[in-house]
Design a protein around this motif. Structure first.
Motif, mmCIF file in Angstrom:
data_model
loop_
_atom_site.group_PDB
_atom_site.id
_atom_site.type_symbol
_atom_site.label_atom_id
_atom_site.label_comp_id
_atom_site.label_asym_id
_atom_site.label_seq_id
_atom_site.Cartn_x
_atom_site.Cartn_y
_atom_site.Cartn_z
ATOM 1 N N CYS A 78 -0.119 -7.297 10.873
ATOM 2 C CA CYS A 78 -0.960 -7.928 9.696
ATOM 3 C C CYS A 78 0.188 -8.181 8.626
ATOM 4 N N SER A 79 1.575 -7.593 8.792
ATOM 5 C CA SER A 79 2.660 -7.615 7.754
ATOM 6 C C SER A 79 1.993 -7.050 6.409
ATOM 7 N N THR A 80 1.524 -6.028 6.569
ATOM 8 C CA THR A 80 1.127 -5.091 5.327
ATOM 9 C C THR A 80 2.422 -4.284 5.109
ATOM 10 N N LEU A 81 2.903 -4.262 4.073
ATOM 11 C CA LEU A 81 4.033 -3.376 3.608
ATOM 12 C C LEU A 81 3.612 -1.973 3.130
ATOM 13 N N TYR A 82 3.953 -1.013 3.887
ATOM 14 C CA TYR A 82 3.455 0.459 3.348
ATOM 15 C C TYR A 82 4.627 1.118 3.013
ATOM 16 N N LYS A 83 4.486 1.681 1.710
ATOM 17 C CA LYS A 83 5.684 2.489 1.190
ATOM 18 C C LYS A 83 5.215 3.929 1.144
ATOM 19 N N TYR A 84 6.193 4.966 1.376
ATOM 20 C CA TYR A 84 5.747 6.438 1.116
ATOM 21 C C TYR A 84 5.755 6.821 -0.233
ATOM 22 N N GLU A 85 4.549 7.530 -0.582
ATOM 23 C CA GLU A 85 4.597 7.910 -1.779
ATOM 24 C C GLU A 85 4.622 9.388 -1.743
ATOM 25 N N PRO A 86 5.474 10.327 -1.959
ATOM 26 C CA PRO A 86 5.289 11.615 -1.672
ATOM 27 C C PRO A 86 4.258 12.438 -2.687
ATOM 28 N N SER A 87 4.048 11.973 -3.653
ATOM 29 C CA SER A 87 3.047 12.768 -4.830
ATOM 30 C C SER A 87 1.619 12.392 -4.163
ATOM 31 N N LEU A 88 1.356 11.481 -3.142
ATOM 32 C CA LEU A 88 0.147 11.342 -2.572
ATOM 33 C C LEU A 88 -0.079 12.452 -1.273
ATOM 34 N N LYS A 89 -1.465 12.876 -1.111
ATOM 35 C CA LYS A 89 -1.803 13.692 -0.076
ATOM 36 C C LYS A 89 -1.653 12.608 1.353
ATOM 37 N N PRO A 90 -1.340 13.391 2.302
ATOM 38 C CA PRO A 90 -1.181 12.600 3.735
ATOM 39 C C PRO A 90 -2.391 11.628 3.864
ATOM 40 N N ASN A 91 -3.540 11.953 3.476
ATOM 41 C CA ASN A 91 -4.894 10.929 3.792
ATOM 42 C C ASN A 91 -5.147 10.121 2.403
ATOM 43 N N GLU A 92 -4.196 10.035 1.491
ATOM 44 C CA GLU A 92 -4.238 9.228 0.257
ATOM 45 C C GLU A 92 -3.425 7.976 0.439
ATOM 46 N N ALA A 93 -4.274 6.913 -0.076
ATOM 47 C CA ALA A 93 -3.371 5.967 -0.513
ATOM 48 C C ALA A 93 -3.564 5.109 -1.834
ATOM 49 N N ARG A 94 -2.834 4.394 -2.225
ATOM 50 C CA ARG A 94 -2.577 3.720 -3.779
ATOM 51 C C ARG A 94 -2.653 2.354 -3.339
ATOM 52 N N ILE A 142 0.954 -1.126 0.003
ATOM 53 C CA ILE A 142 0.012 0.017 -0.087
ATOM 54 C C ILE A 142 0.849 1.132 -0.041
ATOM 55 N N HIS A 143 0.700 2.209 -0.890
ATOM 56 C CA HIS A 143 1.491 3.364 -1.179
ATOM 57 C C HIS A 143 0.672 4.550 -0.334
ATOM 58 N N VAL A 144 1.319 5.286 0.540
ATOM 59 C CA VAL A 144 0.452 6.079 1.304
ATOM 60 C C VAL A 144 1.256 7.639 1.304
ATOM 61 N N GLY A 145 0.484 8.498 1.543
ATOM 62 C CA GLY A 145 1.213 10.104 1.535
ATOM 63 C C GLY A 145 1.664 10.435 2.804
ATOM 64 N N ALA A 146 1.614 9.570 3.900
ATOM 65 C CA ALA A 146 1.884 9.892 5.182
ATOM 66 C C ALA A 146 3.172 9.004 5.634
ATOM 67 N N LYS A 147 3.952 9.417 6.448
ATOM 68 C CA LYS A 147 5.027 8.750 7.204
ATOM 69 C C LYS A 147 4.674 8.285 8.450
ATOM 70 N N GLU A 148 3.495 8.991 8.814
ATOM 71 C CA GLU A 148 3.088 8.469 10.362
ATOM 72 C C GLU A 148 1.463 8.326 10.169
ATOM 73 N N PHE A 149 0.947 7.072 10.638
ATOM 74 C CA PHE A 149 -0.552 6.776 10.300
ATOM 75 C C PHE A 149 -0.734 5.600 11.171
ATOM 76 N N MET A 150 -1.911 5.187 11.210
ATOM 77 C CA MET A 150 -2.490 4.051 12.031
ATOM 78 C C MET A 150 -2.991 2.856 10.902
ATOM 79 N N CYS A 151 -2.318 1.765 11.190
ATOM 80 C CA CYS A 151 -2.661 0.832 10.487
ATOM 81 C C CYS A 151 -3.904 -0.317 11.288
ATOM 82 N N ILE A 152 -5.017 -0.489 10.596
ATOM 83 C CA ILE A 152 -6.059 -1.309 11.302
ATOM 84 C C ILE A 152 -6.420 -2.699 10.774
ATOM 85 N N GLY A 153 -5.273 -3.141 9.644
ATOM 86 C CA GLY A 153 -5.447 -4.429 9.469
ATOM 87 C C GLY A 153 -6.640 -4.638 8.355
ATOM 88 N N ALA A 154 -7.708 -4.942 8.852
ATOM 89 C CA ALA A 154 -8.959 -5.247 7.914
ATOM 90 C C ALA A 154 -9.956 -4.049 8.364
#
Length: 85
Positions: free
Chosen positions: A54-70, A18-30
C-alpha cells in the motif's frame, strides 16, 4: 503461557506517515474487508519502512508503546481467541 501478538496497523485514514512504537509489525492496508494481505514488516536497524503493498510510510517513534500508533486510529485490534484445553 504468555501470548505475544504482533501489532497490526492500517492506513484507512490515508495519512502520509504513520508513527509506530514497534519495529516489527503487520501492515493490513485498510480495515477489513478492504485490507491487503497482512504483510510482516521489520525495520531492522532503520527507523522507517514502506509497505510494498500500500506504500504506507511507517516511522519508528520510541516514545510510543509497541502497540501504539500516531495517529491512534491506525492501530488495528486483533481478536485473539483463548486456547481451549
Amino acid at each position: 503461557m504468555a501470548e505475544k501478538v504482533t501489532p497490526h496497523f492500517h492506513n484507512e485514514p490515508g495519512v502520509p506517515v504513520i508513527h509506530v512504537g514497534a519495529k516489527e509489525f503487520m501492515c493490513i492496508g485498510a480495515k477489513p474487508p478492504f485490507d491487503h494481505p497482512h504483510i510482516f514488516l521489520d525495520m531492522g536497524r532503520e527507523d522507517e519502512i514502506v509497505c510494498s503493498y500500500c506504500s504506507t510510510l511507517y516511522k519508528y517513534e520510541p516514545s510510543l508503546k509497541p502497540n501504539e500508533a500516531r495517529p491512534a486510529e491506525c492501530m488495528w485490534e486483533v481478536d485473539v481467541e483463548p486456547e481451549t484445553p
